[in-house]
Design a protein around this motif. Sequence first.
Motif, PDB file in Angstrom:
ATOM      1  N   PRO A 288       0.832  -1.207   0.000  1.00 48.61           N
ATOM      2  CA  PRO A 288       0.000   0.000   0.000  1.00 48.61           C
ATOM      3  C   PRO A 288       0.870   1.262   0.000  1.00 48.61           C
ATOM      4  CG  PRO A 288      -0.827  -1.601   1.585  1.00 48.61           C
ATOM      5  CD  PRO A 288       0.484  -2.134   1.088  1.00 48.61           C
ATOM      6  N   MET A 289       0.431   2.261  -0.758  1.00 44.40           N
ATOM      7  CA  MET A 289       1.218   3.491  -0.882  1.00 44.40           C
ATOM      8  C   MET A 289       1.246   4.295   0.426  1.00 44.40           C
ATOM      9  SD  MET A 289       2.633   3.864  -3.803  1.00 44.40           S
ATOM     10  CE  MET A 289       2.807   2.353  -4.695  1.00 44.40           C
ATOM     11  N   ASP A 290       0.261   4.056   1.293  1.00 39.75           N
ATOM     12  CA  ASP A 290       0.234   4.802   2.557  1.00 39.75           C
ATOM     13  C   ASP A 290       0.897   4.017   3.692  1.00 39.75           C
ATOM     14  OD1 ASP A 290      -1.617   2.784   2.820  1.00 39.75           O
ATOM     15  OD2 ASP A 290      -3.318   4.086   3.310  1.00 39.75           O
ATOM     16  N   LEU A 291       1.716   3.050   3.313  1.00 46.17           N
ATOM     17  CA  LEU A 291       2.444   2.248   4.300  1.00 46.17           C
ATOM     18  C   LEU A 291       3.260   3.170   5.208  1.00 46.17           C
ATOM     19  CD1 LEU A 291       2.768  -0.926   4.528  1.00 46.17           C
ATOM     20  CD2 LEU A 291       5.001  -0.603   3.454  1.00 46.17           C
ATOM     21  N   PRO A 292       3.060   3.075   6.530  1.00 45.90           N
ATOM     22  CA  PRO A 292       3.800   3.998   7.407  1.00 45.90           C
ATOM     23  C   PRO A 292       5.296   3.723   7.453  1.00 45.90           C
ATOM     24  CG  PRO A 292       2.433   2.486   8.709  1.00 45.90           C
ATOM     25  CD  PRO A 292       2.099   2.249   7.267  1.00 45.90           C
ATOM     26  N   GLU A 293       5.681   2.454   7.326  1.00 41.43           N
ATOM     27  CA  GLU A 293       7.106   2.127   7.333  1.00 41.43           C
ATOM     28  C   GLU A 293       7.334   0.780   6.664  1.00 41.43           C
ATOM     29  OE1 GLU A 293       8.230   2.089  11.428  1.00 41.43           O
ATOM     30  OE2 GLU A 293       6.623   0.726  11.983  1.00 41.43           O
ATOM     31  N   TYR A 294       8.591   0.513   6.369  1.00 39.78           N
ATOM     32  CA  TYR A 294       8.982  -0.748   5.715  1.00 39.78           C
ATOM     33  C   TYR A 294       8.465  -1.939   6.513  1.00 39.78           C
ATOM     34  CZ  TYR A 294      12.108  -4.455   4.013  1.00 39.78           C
ATOM     35  OH  TYR A 294      12.617  -5.623   3.493  1.00 39.78           O
ATOM     36  N   ASN A 295       7.891  -2.932   5.812  1.00 38.44           N
ATOM     37  CA  ASN A 295       7.292  -4.074   6.523  1.00 38.44           C
ATOM     38  C   ASN A 295       7.879  -5.427   6.124  1.00 38.44           C
ATOM     39  OD1 ASN A 295       6.286  -4.376   3.974  1.00 38.44           O
ATOM     40  ND2 ASN A 295       4.119  -4.356   4.537  1.00 38.44           N
ATOM     41  N   GLY A 296       8.879  -5.424   5.234  1.00 30.59           N
ATOM     42  CA  GLY A 296       9.511  -6.681   4.846  1.00 30.59           C
ATOM     43  C   GLY A 296       8.716  -7.503   3.850  1.00 30.59           C
ATOM     44  N   SER A 297       7.543  -7.010   3.442  1.00 30.12           N
ATOM     45  CA  SER A 297       6.684  -7.738   2.511  1.00 30.12           C
ATOM     46  C   SER A 297       6.823  -7.162   1.104  1.00 30.12           C
ATOM     47  CB  SER A 297       5.220  -7.608   2.971  1.00 30.12           C
ATOM     48  OG  SER A 297       4.322  -7.933   1.928  1.00 30.12           O
ATOM     49  N   ILE A 298       6.476  -7.982   0.101  1.00 27.39           N
ATOM     50  CA  ILE A 298       6.437  -7.450  -1.277  1.00 27.39           C
ATOM     51  C   ILE A 298       5.060  -6.872  -1.580  1.00 27.39           C
ATOM     52  CG2 ILE A 298       8.266  -8.905  -2.225  1.00 27.39           C
ATOM     53  CD1 ILE A 298       5.961 -10.725  -3.368  1.00 27.39           C
TER      54      ILE A 298
END
Length: 559
Positions: free
Chosen positions: A372-382
């Motif tokens: 998601p473009m509104d991801l607050p921070e890196y999550n390790g997922s593709i």
Amino acid sequence: MTERRPWLANYPAGVPAEIDPEQYGSVPAVLDEAIAKFRDNVAFSNMGKTLTYGELDARSRDFAAYLLGELKLKKGDRVAIMMPNCLQYPIATFGVLRAGLTVVNTNPMYTARELRHQLVDSGASAVLVMDNFGKTVQDVLPDTQVKQVITTGLGDLLGFPKGPIVNFVLKYVKKMVPDYAIHGAIRFREALALGHEHELPPVTITLDDIAFLQYTGGTTGVAKGAMLTHRNLVANMLQASEWIGPRARPGQETIVTALPLYHIFALTANGLVFMRLGAKNILITNPRDMPGFVKELKREPFTAITGVNTLFNGLLNTPGFSEIDFSPLRLTLGGGMAVQRAVAERWKKVTGVTLVEAYGLTETSPAACINPMDLPEYNGSIGLPVPSTDACIKDEDGAMLPVGEVGELCIRGPQVMKGYWQRPQDTADAIDADGWLHTGDMARMDEKGFFYIVDRKKDMILVSGFNVYPNEVEDVIAMMPGVLEVAAIGVDDEKSGEAVKVIIVRKDPTLTAEQVKAHARQHLTGYKHPRIVEFRNELPKTNVGKILRRELRDEPKKA
């Protein structure tokens, strides 16, 4: 439906479950719409020179008319384009597509052997090459069926006096243009002038026509041409456009294009998605010149940038980068290789913008999953599969695996290639009877539908029967402040079958192997510890900056 597609329940607001790949009849139809809406906007800029959408229209029309009127090429004929990011690239590419022909994107860094294979395999009728690489074309030409070579200098479209100066410096000062002579070759500007004298006949293009032969797999064997149709490209452009959604402002975006446009990631994301938005594309010809790249970024505010992990890492470690005004930046998209947590976290800290990881392949045009473009921070997922896309995890027998299980990631959707050019067996091996593309990537899916790449099948290291995934080891080692770049590979070991070896480019010259091993002991279980630590000045990479583990693995065999 959401049971089989759990990701739909976690889609960002406003993103539809499906797109209509027939919204446009072809890639040129998308260009036509952009030209009508944004004629006076700058479409591309390179080394200070700009090209508006109206100028792109006129020049690509002239090139299309040259190919059909002068060269008498017929629908479906292939035209190879061999150049870095420069203004000639979009003019030529859209010209080829408008003529109903197929673009064969060709890496300008190819050796004669690699180029010969691609020109012969594709059966290209014509090739457009930058002078820097003309000698390679000259060397292989007799072995190909190429009828016409079109040449150009990097400075040819930069105007006077800049253009001639650039060409002079490249040839006589930097010695970057080896002498070559190709009988009957024509200059690009001359081709445009000849095309200008011809009418462009109406050309019927269908969504099932091949737009690009995009070669892939050269790092694992013989390069194969993925047949990407107009439908594949239009679908993927719409999938990515819907995903970006309201964050993109038509006519107001400026995107930095440092990855070469001949690479599928930049071609679709920057060249098509942002073209549809009427964006300005800043073309970076040589992103490896990091100080020069940073100067370019300081010159003009930009709202978006795409890249691979090594590119972002390189920028973060270049003096002056942290002084750039990042207030206009709204979108950073990473793909092409795994984004490392240490790089993503530092990017967020320096720019204030999350480095959003996406996943794709040449065979999927390329986007299959995006966070998601509104991801607050890196999550390790593709991320989540994009609209109209199915994804699943399969075991070695082809059975679908449940949530959390590791297996091969498989993709199905309108962006999946038609197949490999003239390679029915390779196509059948890659795409099963149910239409699933087998990616060769080991992955798992969580209960929300987010996918996580564990590693490439072929890169997996087997230590005493335990699977070790190089990405995990590299992520841990990359967390060390003294590490600039790292690659993990398996090496033969009498006791355990294979052992883990890491090859590191140091940021801190005092970093020792024992410090690396101590850090690994803190963060990795025993069998994942690197037994061998080697330091080097650089790591082998593809032209877009992806680290070539295969080359590192093959080295002992070369010795």
